[in-house]
Design a protein around this motif. Structure first.
Motif, mmCIF file in Angstrom:
data_model
loop_
_atom_site.group_PDB
_atom_site.id
_atom_site.type_symbol
_atom_site.label_atom_id
_atom_site.label_comp_id
_atom_site.label_asym_id
_atom_site.label_seq_id
_atom_site.Cartn_x
_atom_site.Cartn_y
_atom_site.Cartn_z
ATOM 1 N N ILE A 1 0.899 -1.159 0.503
ATOM 2 C CA ILE A 1 -0.548 0.032 -0.068
ATOM 3 C C ILE A 1 1.034 1.099 0.400
ATOM 4 O O ILE A 1 1.763 1.217 1.100
ATOM 5 C CB ILE A 1 -1.123 -0.173 1.109
ATOM 6 N N GLN A 2 0.446 2.016 -1.018
ATOM 7 C CA GLN A 2 1.922 3.301 -1.217
ATOM 8 C C GLN A 2 1.393 4.671 0.174
ATOM 9 O O GLN A 2 -0.138 4.301 0.555
ATOM 10 C CB GLN A 2 1.129 3.841 -2.519
ATOM 11 N N THR B 1 -0.729 9.642 7.354
ATOM 12 C CA THR B 1 -0.211 8.222 6.239
ATOM 13 C C THR B 1 -0.298 7.148 7.311
ATOM 14 O O THR B 1 -0.680 6.018 6.081
ATOM 15 C CB THR B 1 1.321 8.244 5.978
ATOM 16 N N TRP B 2 -0.387 6.844 8.507
ATOM 17 C CA TRP B 2 -0.763 5.573 8.956
ATOM 18 C C TRP B 2 -2.748 5.367 8.768
ATOM 19 O O TRP B 2 -2.731 4.524 8.529
ATOM 20 C CB TRP B 2 -0.629 5.631 10.636
ATOM 21 N N LYS B 3 -3.069 6.443 8.892
ATOM 22 C CA LYS B 3 -4.559 6.280 9.123
ATOM 23 C C LYS B 3 -5.004 6.074 7.415
ATOM 24 O O LYS B 3 -6.163 5.197 7.301
ATOM 25 C CB LYS B 3 -5.202 7.940 8.784
ATOM 26 N N HIS B 4 -4.861 6.604 6.381
ATOM 27 C CA HIS B 4 -4.795 6.107 5.367
ATOM 28 C C HIS B 4 -4.564 4.649 5.243
ATOM 29 O O HIS B 4 -5.004 4.397 4.010
ATOM 30 C CB HIS B 4 -4.070 7.128 4.466
ATOM 31 N N ASP C 1 -7.212 1.668 3.634
ATOM 32 C CA ASP C 1 -6.797 1.243 2.135
ATOM 33 C C ASP C 1 -6.069 -0.639 2.866
ATOM 34 O O ASP C 1 -7.010 -1.390 2.071
ATOM 35 C CB ASP C 1 -5.476 1.492 1.768
ATOM 36 N N CYS C 2 -5.373 -0.834 3.883
ATOM 37 C CA CYS C 2 -6.027 -2.181 4.410
ATOM 38 C C CYS C 2 -6.826 -3.475 4.615
ATOM 39 O O CYS C 2 -7.349 -4.072 4.136
ATOM 40 C CB CYS C 2 -4.634 -2.104 5.075
ATOM 41 N N LYS C 3 -7.623 -2.546 5.241
ATOM 42 C CA LYS C 3 -8.686 -3.106 6.007
ATOM 43 C C LYS C 3 -9.576 -3.180 4.378
ATOM 44 O O LYS C 3 -10.761 -4.263 3.949
ATOM 45 C CB LYS C 3 -9.288 -1.835 6.897
ATOM 46 N N GLN C 4 -9.742 -2.234 3.650
ATOM 47 C CA GLN C 4 -10.231 -2.433 1.917
ATOM 48 C C GLN C 4 -10.389 -3.590 0.707
ATOM 49 O O GLN C 4 -10.743 -4.005 0.576
ATOM 50 C CB GLN C 4 -10.978 -1.122 1.556
ATOM 51 N N TYR D 1 -6.363 -3.651 -5.731
ATOM 52 C CA TYR D 1 -5.573 -2.384 -5.637
ATOM 53 C C TYR D 1 -4.575 -1.808 -6.615
ATOM 54 O O TYR D 1 -5.035 -0.436 -6.774
ATOM 55 C CB TYR D 1 -5.403 -2.742 -3.657
ATOM 56 N N MET D 2 -3.982 -2.218 -6.911
ATOM 57 C CA MET D 2 -3.089 -1.615 -8.605
ATOM 58 C C MET D 2 -3.630 -0.874 -9.748
ATOM 59 O O MET D 2 -3.988 -0.308 -9.797
ATOM 60 C CB MET D 2 -2.381 -2.960 -8.871
ATOM 61 N N ILE D 3 -5.147 -1.418 -9.505
ATOM 62 C CA ILE D 3 -6.298 -0.845 -10.371
ATOM 63 C C ILE D 3 -6.416 0.981 -9.955
ATOM 64 O O ILE D 3 -6.696 1.714 -11.095
ATOM 65 C CB ILE D 3 -7.906 -1.615 -10.624
ATOM 66 N N SER D 4 -7.257 0.547 -8.799
ATOM 67 C CA SER D 4 -7.460 1.849 -7.924
ATOM 68 C C SER D 4 -7.012 3.087 -7.958
ATOM 69 O O SER D 4 -7.231 4.051 -7.628
ATOM 70 C CB SER D 4 -8.586 1.460 -6.675
#
Length: 378
Positions: A69-70, A87-90, A94-97, A176-179
């Protein structure tokens, strides 16, 4: 859940160190995209969180990295990297999604012009952010594409000599890469897999196709061999049947020729003595002279009858003796007093072969047999 060790892998460097690190191919491709973006922008570092799981075996530990995750923003304070709360929040969102069951177990940094060796401040940041044993830190040069892997063990970041890139279905990383494609500024031409990975997949696909073709060819060969064997058996059977039919036809023709020189008389199941044509004609000629004899006619007729019977017996006996034991050569010569039932009893010990004898010799009426007739035994 315990993960199986991947089978389709590509070794990078020396993998004798512990733990063994496995990086999924899509993650490796994503690192390449971040390098291209960093090289194009020509400024500050770009970071990403590593997602996966760590498993411990009896003799070896394994780290599986199947997601990345970038970082929303990787800041610099002097020469030190800073990962802020935003940064941690984002990253957690993303990890949860995209990686619901994944664990963030390290980080990745691509930074132009920086040696691929962590500063003491970087080591402290890693130990604070990822205190768990065997967490991973990766540094990569965006120009030279060189990379170095470090693992948190013995209370330090220690370099690992090599790792594995493995290949499997990875829909989480694909999604994730597509999004994130637009956000990363990646163009379609930049999303092509690296040449080694592409060649590996093509090789694996060709091997599967070759195995499939080989299996199909083996089945076709087996089917062809069976077909040829069946045709050979059918051909041999037809030849044998033809030879047997020819033999039967020859025998029937012989029997037909024999039947032309004899006369038969229908009986009620028993064989009647049969005389030759010459004997019949002699009897006819002798009858008028017998009538002129008057009282001596009966005696002469009796003598002639006895003489005819003696001749028939002699003829029958001669035919039997000439062939040895009657029926031993597969051909039975009908004797006086024979019926088909008697012949079946003589040859086979029972009367169950009457129908078979009839079929073998083309006899439609079992009563029409005559002394001296040759019957083919089944």
């Amino acid at each position: 859940m315990e993960r199986q060790i991947p089978k389709n892998v590509r070794q990078i460097g020396n993998v004798s160190d512990s733990p063994k690190i496995y990086v999924e191919d899509y993650v490796d491709t994503f690192f390449t995209q971040l390098c291209e973006k960093c090289e194009k922008n020509g400024n500050g570092p770009i970071g990403a969180f590593l997602v996966g799981d760590i498993q411990s075996g009896d003799d070896e530990d394994y780290v599986y990295i199947y997601g990345a995750i970038q970082m929303h923003e990787l800041k610099l304070s002097g020469s030190e990297y800073v990962i802020d709360d935003n940064t941690w929040k984002h990253a957690y969102e993303d990890c949860k999604q995209f990686f619901e069951d994944g664990e963030m177990l390290g980080w990745f940094v691509v930074h132009p012009g920086v040696p691929l060796m962590p500063e003491p401040a970087t080591v402290r940041l890693h130990k604070k952010s990822f205190p768990k044993k065997n967490t991973v830190f990766i540094m990569k040069d965006p120009v030279e594409k060189d990379e170095t892997y470090y693992v948190h063990k013995m209370n330090d970041l220690m370099e690992i000599g090599g790792h594995y890139t493995y290949y499997e279905k990875n829909p989480c990383m694909q999604n994730y890469m597509i999004s994130s494609r637009k956000k990363n500024g990646v163009f379609p031409s930049e999303t092509v897999e690296d040449r080694a990975a592409q060649d590996f997949r093509n090789l694996a696909r060709k091997r599967r196709e070759h195995r499939k073709e080989k299996k199909t060819g083996g089945l076709m060969y087996a089917a062809s061999a069976c077909l040829v064997l069946v045709l050979i058996i059918m051909g041999v059977s037809m030849i044998n049947s033809f030879d047997r039919m020819k033999s039967v036809q020859s025998t029937l023709e012989t029997l037909a020729d024999t039947s032309d020189s004899a006369q038969t008389q229908e009986t009620s199941g028993s064989v009647t003595a049969v005389t030759s044509r010459e004997q019949t004609e002699d009897a006819d000629e002798a009858q008028p002279s017998a009538e002129t004899e008057g009282a001596g006619t009966d005696a002469q007729s009796g003598d002639a009858s006895e003489s005819g019977q003696d001749a028939e017996a002699a003829q029958s006996g001669t035919g039997t003796e000439s062939t040895g034991e009657n029926g031993s050569d597969g051909v039975y010569v009908v004797e006086e007093g024979d019926t088909l039932a008697i012949i079946s009893k003589k040859m086979y010990g029972d009367v169950t072969h009457v129908d078979a004898i009839c079929r073998m010799n083309g006899i439609t009426d079992g009563n029409l047999i005559y002394v001296g007739q040759k019957l083919l035994l089944p």
